[in-house]
Design a protein around this motif. Structure first.
Motif, PDB file in Angstrom:
ATOM      1  N   LEU A  72       0.831  -1.212   0.000  1.00 35.19           N
ATOM      2  CA  LEU A  72       0.000   0.000   0.000  1.00 35.19           C
ATOM      3  C   LEU A  72       0.862   1.256   0.000  1.00 35.19           C
ATOM      4  N   TRP A  73       1.930   1.248   0.792  1.00 36.50           N
ATOM      5  CA  TRP A  73       2.812   2.414   0.887  1.00 36.50           C
ATOM      6  C   TRP A  73       3.541   2.668  -0.428  1.00 36.50           C
ATOM      7  N   ILE A  74       4.079   1.619  -1.024  1.00 34.75           N
ATOM      8  CA  ILE A  74       4.857   1.753  -2.260  1.00 34.75           C
ATOM      9  C   ILE A  74       4.001   2.324  -3.389  1.00 34.75           C
ATOM     10  N   ASN A  75       2.763   1.862  -3.479  1.00 32.21           N
ATOM     11  CA  ASN A  75       1.903   2.255  -4.593  1.00 32.21           C
ATOM     12  C   ASN A  75       1.017   3.455  -4.287  1.00 32.21           C
ATOM     13  N   ALA A  76       1.145   4.033  -3.093  1.00 22.62           N
ATOM     14  CA  ALA A  76       0.296   5.166  -2.729  1.00 22.62           C
ATOM     15  C   ALA A  76       0.438   6.350  -3.694  1.00 22.62           C
ATOM     16  N   PRO A  77       1.666   6.764  -4.103  1.00 20.58           N
ATOM     17  CA  PRO A  77       1.771   7.898  -5.047  1.00 20.58           C
ATOM     18  C   PRO A  77       1.078   7.631  -6.379  1.00 20.58           C
ATOM     19  N   ARG A  78       1.191   6.404  -6.872  1.00 16.40           N
ATOM     20  CA  ARG A  78       0.543   6.081  -8.146  1.00 16.40           C
ATOM     21  C   ARG A  78      -0.979   6.097  -7.997  1.00 16.40           C
ATOM     22  N   PHE A  79      -1.472   5.652  -6.859  1.00 17.09           N
ATOM     23  CA  PHE A  79      -2.914   5.654  -6.633  1.00 17.09           C
ATOM     24  C   PHE A  79      -3.435   7.083  -6.548  1.00 17.09           C
ATOM     25  N   ILE A  80      -2.677   7.950  -5.867  1.00 16.08           N
ATOM     26  CA  ILE A  80      -3.077   9.352  -5.767  1.00 16.08           C
ATOM     27  C   ILE A  80      -3.052  10.018  -7.141  1.00 16.08           C
ATOM     28  N   ALA A  81      -2.028   9.684  -7.926  1.00 13.97           N
ATOM     29  CA  ALA A  81      -1.942  10.235  -9.283  1.00 13.97           C
ATOM     30  C   ALA A  81      -3.141   9.800 -10.119  1.00 13.97           C
ATOM     31  N   PHE A  82      -3.542   8.569  -9.987  1.00 16.87           N
ATOM     32  CA  PHE A  82      -4.703   8.061 -10.723  1.00 16.87           C
ATOM     33  C   PHE A  82      -5.970   8.812 -10.313  1.00 16.87           C
ATOM     34  N   LEU A  83      -6.112   9.077  -8.995  1.00 13.64           N
ATOM     35  CA  LEU A  83      -7.307   9.761  -8.502  1.00 13.64           C
ATOM     36  C   LEU A  83      -7.417  11.191  -9.016  1.00 13.64           C
ATOM     37  N   ILE A  84      -6.272  11.848  -9.168  1.00 13.46           N
ATOM     38  CA  ILE A  84      -6.318  13.251  -9.618  1.00 13.46           C
ATOM     39  C   ILE A  84      -6.207  13.377 -11.139  1.00 13.46           C
ATOM     40  N   GLY A  85      -6.192  12.231 -11.838  1.00 14.96           N
ATOM     41  CA  GLY A  85      -6.242  12.264 -13.294  1.00 14.96           C
ATOM     42  C   GLY A  85      -4.911  12.243 -13.994  1.00 14.96           C
ATOM     43  N   ASN A  86      -3.811  12.036 -13.282  1.00 15.63           N
ATOM     44  CA  ASN A  86      -2.492  11.954 -13.905  1.00 15.63           C
ATOM     45  C   ASN A  86      -2.169  10.522 -14.300  1.00 15.63           C
ATOM     46  N   ASP A  87      -1.114  10.374 -15.094  1.00 11.66           N
ATOM     47  CA  ASP A  87      -0.689   9.048 -15.520  1.00 11.66           C
ATOM     48  C   ASP A  87       0.102   8.391 -14.379  1.00 11.66           C
TER      49      ASP A  87
END
Length: 214
Positions: A72-87
């Protein structure tokens, strides 16, 4: 591996009963099955689900919780990026929060296991599906689930005990003899957990339409 035996003296002088590990485990499961048969599936379902959660998180592997937290920690930035519409593929993952391979200390795993079982008892008192075993399969399935819960608890105790002993822990007496006698059936439990959820899924599938009936 030499089979362990438990010797129980009876009241009469000179008479003892020898129980090997699987016989003792079968007796405990039979007691759990009897309670489950009396209670029915509905009244044991919540406790069974929380027992499975406790076993998977605290017993099986020992590093399961650490792996989940790290993932969960490792992938948290990617998940946040997905939520705000970034790649999300353009975002670098974080380093692991906890050292991979780190095992939660035995004491905390035991306390967590007990806490999860107590939570199961708490939520069981408020479960909407509780009720008398009126259905045709309620008691037979209750027998299976009751024996299954006892198997989860006893095997958790065996795994914790052997890890304690292998770590240099010393404890003697009837409890030590009891835990030394019981077999470790960890290899069977993933299949039994899968069977439990298959049965539960079939019950939900065939009984779900009744929910919508007035």
């Amino acid at each position: 591996m030499m089979e362990q035996w438990m010797v129980i003296p009876l009241a009469q002088t000179g008479i003892t009963v020898n129980l090997n590990g699987f016989t003792l485990l079968f007796i405990l499961m039979a007691l759990g099955g009897y309670v489950g048969y009396q209670q029915g599936l509905r009244n044991l379902l919540t406790l069974a689900l929380w027992s499975i959660i406790a076993y998977i998180v605290c017993v099986q592997g020992g590093t399961f919780l650490v792996d989940v937290i790290n993932r969960l920690w490792i992938n948290a930035p990617r998940f946040i990026a997905f939520l705000i519409g970034n790649d999300p593929t353009l975002v670098a993952p974080l380093d692991p929060l906890i050292t991979p391979g780190f095992q939660v200390p035995l004491f905390f795993r035991i306390m967590a296991f007990i806490a999860l079982i107590l939570l199961g008892k708490f939520f069981d008192s408020k479960a909407a599906w509780k009720g008398p075993p009126k259905e045709r399969l309620a008691r037979p399935l209750g027998l299976f689930v009751g024996a299954f819960i006892v198997l989860l608890w006893t095997n958790a105790a065996v795994v914790f005990w052997r890890e304690f002993v292998n770590g240099g822990g010393i404890f003697e007496g009837p409890v030590a003899l009891f835990l030394n006698t019981l077999p470790d059936v960890s290899i069977l439990l993933p299949s039994l957990i899968a069977i439990f959820f298959m049965i539960l899924g079939l019950l939900i599938l065939f009984n779900f339409p009744k929910v919508w009936k007035p």
